[in-house]
Motif scaffolding. Structure first.
Motif, PDB file in Angstrom:
ATOM      1  N   LEU A 371       0.824  -1.198   0.000  1.00 58.54           N
ATOM      2  CA  LEU A 371       0.000   0.000   0.000  1.00 58.54           C
ATOM      3  C   LEU A 371       0.864   1.256   0.000  1.00 58.54           C
ATOM      4  O   LEU A 371       0.566   2.233  -0.700  1.00 58.54           O
ATOM      5  N   LEU A 372       1.940   1.245   0.776  1.00 56.35           N
ATOM      6  CA  LEU A 372       2.818   2.410   0.846  1.00 56.35           C
ATOM      7  C   LEU A 372       3.438   2.711  -0.511  1.00 56.35           C
ATOM      8  O   LEU A 372       3.382   3.847  -0.997  1.00 56.35           O
ATOM      9  N   SER A 373       4.002   1.707  -1.144  1.00 58.75           N
ATOM     10  CA  SER A 373       4.644   1.934  -2.442  1.00 58.75           C
ATOM     11  C   SER A 373       3.614   2.318  -3.503  1.00 58.75           C
ATOM     12  O   SER A 373       3.854   3.210  -4.325  1.00 58.75           O
ATOM     13  N   GLY A 374       2.449   1.666  -3.475  1.00 55.43           N
ATOM     14  CA  GLY A 374       1.422   1.988  -4.455  1.00 55.43           C
ATOM     15  C   GLY A 374       0.902   3.405  -4.312  1.00 55.43           C
ATOM     16  O   GLY A 374       0.749   4.124  -5.312  1.00 55.43           O
ATOM     17  N   PHE A 375       0.635   3.840  -3.080  1.00 58.70           N
ATOM     18  CA  PHE A 375       0.117   5.186  -2.865  1.00 58.70           C
ATOM     19  C   PHE A 375       1.157   6.258  -3.175  1.00 58.70           C
ATOM     20  O   PHE A 375       0.827   7.331  -3.675  1.00 58.70           O
ATOM     21  N   VAL A 376       2.429   5.981  -2.885  1.00 57.01           N
ATOM     22  CA  VAL A 376       3.487   6.952  -3.208  1.00 57.01           C
ATOM     23  C   VAL A 376       3.589   7.133  -4.723  1.00 57.01           C
ATOM     24  O   VAL A 376       3.641   8.262  -5.232  1.00 57.01           O
ATOM     25  N   LEU A 377       3.622   6.014  -5.457  1.00 54.25           N
ATOM     26  CA  LEU A 377       3.673   6.109  -6.920  1.00 54.25           C
ATOM     27  C   LEU A 377       2.425   6.787  -7.474  1.00 54.25           C
ATOM     28  O   LEU A 377       2.504   7.587  -8.415  1.00 54.25           O
ATOM     29  N   LEU A 378       1.273   6.487  -6.882  1.00 60.62           N
ATOM     30  CA  LEU A 378       0.020   7.072  -7.343  1.00 60.62           C
ATOM     31  C   LEU A 378       0.015   8.588  -7.151  1.00 60.62           C
ATOM     32  O   LEU A 378      -0.326   9.347  -8.065  1.00 60.62           O
ATOM     33  N   GLY A 379       0.418   9.040  -5.963  1.00 59.42           N
ATOM     34  CA  GLY A 379       0.438  10.473  -5.692  1.00 59.42           C
ATOM     35  C   GLY A 379       1.437  11.206  -6.565  1.00 59.42           C
ATOM     36  O   GLY A 379       1.129  12.276  -7.115  1.00 59.42           O
ATOM     37  N   PHE A 380       2.632  10.639  -6.729  1.00 65.42           N
ATOM     38  CA  PHE A 380       3.654  11.308  -7.529  1.00 65.42           C
ATOM     39  C   PHE A 380       3.250  11.346  -9.002  1.00 65.42           C
ATOM     40  O   PHE A 380       3.392  12.378  -9.674  1.00 65.42           O
ATOM     41  N   GLY A 381       2.720  10.223  -9.504  1.00 65.54           N
ATOM     42  CA  GLY A 381       2.344  10.178 -10.908  1.00 65.54           C
ATOM     43  C   GLY A 381       1.198  11.113 -11.246  1.00 65.54           C
ATOM     44  O   GLY A 381       1.242  11.838 -12.245  1.00 65.54           O
ATOM     45  N   LEU A 382       0.161  11.131 -10.410  1.00 60.73           N
ATOM     46  CA  LEU A 382      -0.991  11.984 -10.693  1.00 60.73           C
ATOM     47  C   LEU A 382      -0.644  13.462 -10.590  1.00 60.73           C
ATOM     48  O   LEU A 382      -1.069  14.270 -11.420  1.00 60.73           O
ATOM     49  N   GLU A 383       0.134  13.846  -9.596  1.00 60.47           N
ATOM     50  CA  GLU A 383       0.490  15.253  -9.463  1.00 60.47           C
ATOM     51  C   GLU A 383       1.413  15.693 -10.599  1.00 60.47           C
ATOM     52  O   GLU A 383       1.319  16.820 -11.081  1.00 60.47           O
ATOM     53  N   THR A 384       2.299  14.810 -11.041  1.00 55.89           N
ATOM     54  CA  THR A 384       3.137  15.118 -12.204  1.00 55.89           C
ATOM     55  C   THR A 384       2.273  15.381 -13.434  1.00 55.89           C
ATOM     56  O   THR A 384       2.497  16.332 -14.194  1.00 55.89           O
TER      57      THR A 384
END
Length: 551
Positions: A371-384
Motif C-alpha cells: 500500500l505504501l509503495s502503491g500510494f506513493v507512486l500514485l500520488g507522484f504520478g498523478l500530481e506530475t
C-alpha cells in the motif's frame, strides 16, 4: 478579438522581484482555504446530523451544495474577473467566504446551513479562477511560472489532505461549527494583505459582457454536475432527478457553445480549444481527476471496511499519497524543463497506471509495504500529470483571457472528479453485486440490499447472524476485493489512454530568454516591426497584434 488597448490588459501595479513571491503566498492561502472547505465537513457530518437533525435530503444538500455551486459558477466569475478586474473579484470572494463561514458556524437548522454552504460555493468560485489568472499575470516568465504553479498545486494537495485531519482535531475539542470558524481569521488577514499586495488586471473590454451566456453556462454545469453526482451515488440513471438535470444541463451547454461561436465578442474564447496544447491539457486534467477521485473513494472504503482500519488510521495510510503529490508539485518545474510537457505528462500517466496495476495485488489482508509503495507512486504520478497539464494550459492561453482559461481548467477538474466517482463507482458496483445473489441462506431481498454497498452488506449480515450472516460477510468482502481489482484495471486503461492523448502536447517547454523578445515569426513582411510578447509568452495564432502584458 482585435482592437484591445494596452491599458485594458496592463496591471495597475507592479509585482516584480520578491513581491511576486509574496503575491504567490497570498494566492496559496486563498487556495488552501477553498481546498480545506471542500473536505473539512466530511468528518463533521455525524455531529451535524446529531445536532441539527436534518432530513436525508437536507443532509445530502449540506454535503453536495458547495461543490455543485462552485463548479457551476467558475466560468461566470472567471470571465467576470477578466472584465471588471481579477483582484476585485478575488477580494469580494474573500469577504463572501468569511461571511458565509460565520453563517455556517452559527446555523441552527439544516436550511440555514445549506444556504451558507451555497454562499461558500459562490465565494469559492470567485476565488479559484482568480488565483490562477493572477498567477498567470504576475509570473509572465514561463520558467518562474512553472515553479509557482508547482507550489500552488502542492498547496492544493495539502489542503485536500489536511481538511479531514483538521476537522477531526476541531471536533475533538469544540463543536462542529468550529470547522467553519477557522476560515474567518484567515480571511480577516487575507483581505487587507490582498488589497495592498495583489496586482489588479483585466482582459479586453470589447463589447458587452454576455450575462445570458454566463447564466447558461452556470445552469448547464449545475445540471451536469448534479446528474453526475447522483449517478456516482448509485441513483438510477433513468430517474427523473438524475436524467432531467443531465439532459437540461447538456442542452444548455450545447446552446452556450453555439452562442459563443456566433458572437463577435464571446464570453469564452472557444478558439483556444483549436490549439492542440490547450485542448489536450484540458482533456488530461479530466482524465487525471477521474482516476484520482474514484480511486481515493474506493481506497478509503477498502481500508475501513475490508482491513477494518479506523478513520484516523485510514487518513494516515492515505497520507503518503499526499506527501508524494506535494513532492511532485515542488519538483515539477525542474522536471518540466528537463522532460518537456509531452514526456512529463505521458510519464505521469504511465507511472500512475503502474501504481494502479501494482495495487491490484491488494487482497483481504493488510499489506503495508504494498500500500505504501502503491500510494506513493500514485500520488507522484498523478500530481506530475496535473502539474504538466495545468502549466501547459495556462501558458497556452492568451494573457487577456487568463480568467476564462483558469475557469475552464478548474471546471475540468470538478467535472473529472464527478465523472470519476460516477464511472468508477458504476464499474465497482457492476463487479461487486452479482456474486451476492447466490449466497446460501440469504433471501433475494437481503441479497439486493447487500449488493448496494459493502457497508450495507455488513449490516445485513449482522442482522441475519448465524452461518448465513457469516457466509454473506465473507462473500461480500471477497466480492468487494474482486470489484476493486476490476476497477483498478479499468482505471489503468483510462490512464494509458491519457498517456496517448498527451502525445499531442509540445515536446519542449518553449521559453524566450529573459529580457529577450520572442522569436520572429516566419513570413512577417520585411521591415515590419515585430510585436513584442510578454516575457515567457508563447507565440500562437492569437499572438499577432496583441498588446504586451507587463507584470
Amino acid at each position: 478579438m482585435s482592437g484591445t488597448t494596452t491599458a485594458a490588459v496592463r496591471p495597475s501595479r507592479e509585482a516584480t522581484g520578491v513581491n511576486r513571491w509574496i503575491v504567490l503566498v497570498v494566492l496559496c492561502v486563498s487556495l488552501l482555504l477553498v481546498a480545506l472547505d471542500a473536505t473539512v465537513l466530511h468528518v463533521a457530518v455525524p455531529a451535524v446530523t446529531e445536532d441539527l437533525r436534518p432530513s436525508a435530503v437536507e443532509l445530502l444538500w449540506i454535503v453536495d451544495i458547495y461543490p455543485l455551486v462552485c463548479a457551476s459558477l467558475l466560468i461566470l466569475f472567471g470571465t467576470l474577473g477578466d472584465r471588471v478586474g481579477r483582484r476585485r473579484v478575488l477580494l469580494l470572494g474573500y469577504a463572501l467566504f468569511g461571511v458565509a463561514s460565520a453563517v455556517a458556524a452559527l446555523a441552527h437548522n439544516g436550511e440555514t446551513l445549506i444556504l451558507a454552504r451555497a454562499l461558500l460555493g459562490v465565494g469559492g468560485a470567485m476565488i479559484m479562477p482568480a488565483t490562477l489568472s493572477i498567477l498567470r499575470q504576475v509570473f509572465p516568465d514561463r520558467r518562474e511560472r512553472a515553479l509557482a504553479i508547482g507550489i500552488w498545486s502542492a498547496v492544493a494537495a495539502v489542503g485536500a489532505a489536511v481538511g479531514p485531519l483538521l476537522g477531526g482535531f476541531l471536533l475533538e475539542h469544540f463543536w462542529w461549527g468550529s470547522v467553519f470558524l477557522v476560515n474567518i481569521p484567515l480571511m480577516l488577514v487575507s483581505l487587507p494583505i490582498g488589497r495592498m499586495l495583489l496586482p489588479e488586471s483585466r482582459g479586453e473590454r470589447d463589447g458587452p459582457w454576455d450575462i445570458t451566456g454566463a447564466l447558461m453556462a452556470a445552469g448547464g454545469l449545475f445540471g451536469v454536475v448534479l446528474g453526475v453526482k447522483r449517478l456516482g451515488g448509485g441513483e438510477d440513471m433513468t430517474g427523473p432527478l438524475t436524467l432531467v438535470p443531465l439532459l437540461v444541463g447538456v442542452a444548455l451547454l450545447v446552446l452556450f457553445v453555439r452562442r459563443q461561436s456566433s458572437r463577435a465578442h464571446p464570453l469564452v474564447d472557444l478558439s483556444m480549444f483549436r490549439r492542440p496544447a490547450f485542448s489536450t491539457s484540458v482533456g488530461c486534467i479530466v482524465l487525471a481527476m477521474l482516476a484520482l477521485v474514484g480511486l481515493q473513494l474506493i481506497a478509503a472504503q477498502y481500508l475501513q471496511l475490508v482491513l477494518g482500519l479506523s478513520p484516523l488510521q485510514t487518513g494516515l495510510r492515505l497520507l503518503p499519497l499526499t506527501v508524494a503529490a506535494m513532492a511532485a508539485g515542488l519538483a515539477g518545474a525542474r522536471v518540466l524543463r528537463t522532460l518537456g510537457p509531452r514526456r512529463m505528462v505521458c510519464a505521469g500517466f504511465v507511472l500512475t497506471a503502474v501504481a494502479v496495476v501494482l495495487l491490484t495485488a491488494m487482497g483481504g489482508h493488510d499489506n503495508t509495504p504494498l500500500l505504501l509503495s502503491g500510494f506513493v507512486l500514485l500520488g507522484f504520478g498523478l500530481e506530475t500529470t496535473l502539474f504538466g497539464a495545468y502549466e501547459s494550459m495556462l501558458s497556452e492561453a492568451p494573457a487577456d483571457r487568463a480568467g476564462g482559461a483558469a475557469a475552464i481548467g478548474e471546471t475540468s477538474y470538478q467535472l473529472g472528479a464527478g465523472i470519476g466517482i460516477a464511472l468508477l463507482g458504476s464499474v465497482m458496483n457492476a463487479a461487486y453485486a452479482p456474486a451476492l445473489k447466490s449466497v446460501p441462506g440469504v433471501s433475494a431481498s437481503d441479497s439486493s440490499a447487500a449488493g448496494r454497498s459493502l457497508g450495507e452488506a455488513y449490516e445485513v449480515a449482522a442482522r441475519l447472524g448465524g452461518p448465513a450472516g457469516v457466509a454473506l460477510r465473507h462473500a461480500a468482502r471477497d466480492s468487494f476485493v474482486h470489484g476493486l481489482h476490476v476497477t483498478l484495471l479499468v482505471s489503468a486503461g483510462l490512464l494509458l489512454l491519457g498517456a496517448l492523448m498527451a502525445l499531442r502536447l509540445p515536446k519542449a517547454m518553449s521559453c524566450a530568454p529573459e529580457g529577450a523578445e520572442a522569436a520572429e515569426p516566419v513570413g512577417r513582411p520585411a521591415g515590419e516591426r515585430p510585436v513584442p510578447l510578454a516575457k515567457g509568452e508563447l507565440p500562437g495564432p492569437r499572438a499577432a497584434g496583441k498588446p504586451t502584458v507587463s507584470a
